[in-house]
Design an enzyme around this catalytic site. Sequence first.
Site, mmCIF file in Angstrom:
data_model
loop_
_atom_site.group_PDB
_atom_site.id
_atom_site.type_symbol
_atom_site.label_atom_id
_atom_site.label_comp_id
_atom_site.label_asym_id
_atom_site.label_seq_id
_atom_site.Cartn_x
_atom_site.Cartn_y
_atom_site.Cartn_z
ATOM 1 C CG ASN A 98 -38.980 -65.909 -72.387
ATOM 2 O OD1 ASN A 98 -38.243 -66.857 -72.627
ATOM 3 N ND2 ASN A 98 -38.549 -64.663 -72.433
ATOM 4 C CD GLU A 193 -30.742 -63.081 -73.285
ATOM 5 O OE1 GLU A 193 -30.667 -62.757 -72.067
ATOM 6 O OE2 GLU A 193 -31.798 -63.329 -73.863
ATOM 7 C CB CYS A 227 -34.253 -61.425 -70.593
ATOM 8 S SG CYS A 227 -34.184 -61.312 -72.386
#
Length: 420
Positions: A98, A193, A227
Amino acid sequence: MASMPAHERAALLWRVAGEVKQRTDSLAMSMVAQTGRPITECRTEVGRAVQALELSAEEAKRISGEVIPLDAVPGDPRRIGFTLRVPVGVVAAIYPFNAPLVLACHKLGPALAAGNSVVLKAPFEGALVSQGLVEAAIAAGVPPGALQLIHGGGGAGEALVGHPMVDLVSFTGGGTTARRILATAGLKRTVLELGGNSATIVHSDANLNRAADGIVPGAFGLAGQSCGSVQRLYVHVSVIEPLLELLVARTESLRMGDPRDEATEIGTLVSESAARRVSTLIKEAVNRGAKVESGGRRTGAALRPTILTGVRPDDRIVCEEVFGPTLAILPYDDIEGAFHAANDSPWGLQAGIFTRSLDIAILAARQIRVGGLNVNGPSRGRTELQPFGGVKQSGWGREGPRYAIQDMTELRMVTLSLAD
């Protein structure tokens, strides 16, 4: 790399940043081709990647320990102590599609700044971008062997994580893959993460225009594939109607189209299967009583940004990580209830709150369990120098060059006894 002086590591990273900047157009077009993101978004990401590398260069000169006053306790008063921060060794950096360039640079920059060597594992949908980054680094003079790039699926990742020469695994991605990494890594150090299901709160005293201006790009930028995207929006009952009107107007004005077109604001999802998955979640919510206030239409991999009201807290589009352009609006009448709802998630990456009350802002900072809170800003939003990471199932460790260097170095205690 460990023997390279700090000033040389800093100079090297400045050169890498310069080479990346020179390749802005080619790197941005590679991102457009592989991810479907608009060209303007991709150019912005190249700029962010350059900034991450430049900040890493600056931090390379600031890695230091401290003097420990050993005479503060009974013992030999001639002994002195100090700490050093030393590189961990080999960093395995695994990152998703992304934001394939800036996320790679948030791993590469701090790792090289700290004196480590790096093995990048590229995402399939960011392979060309990763290749371009490594070519830029080689052109800048990264020593042979200090940076390597591998491609492949889960098997390649497992081999990399389990390799005995790897000392630290820095991973950005999903929880399922993270669990496999932990099972394979054993006692290796990890920085994880792992995304989230981010909430933003709009209180009764908020500036609604400012809130709408932040929430729409916060929810639908990168086609929602971030996210920290605003996925859950908790709005005080007294301002739902006027805020919804503003959100719908701004959302319906967003321009979708060819991601190579400078006028395009919203591109496609990364694949048609990804768009189908998000569309299914929308349909499930509607079948359970939700109302589509805007969007909801899918054509191939393109999904119109979607605003939903009347959702239930247990709808999958509310309680799972959607990773798509959806915004679920839920009402509240008590701020403590909004804090509780924001915390009612296994993830804890980012949150946002819009309010004019300093008291409520401080309460939010104390009560919402996340790695980062944006006051009068949406959950999605970060600068390259701040610590960024989560709690709970959003992982541990932090990005941001200064903070990532802490994770990518080891603390070594040295004591020195003065000779007689």
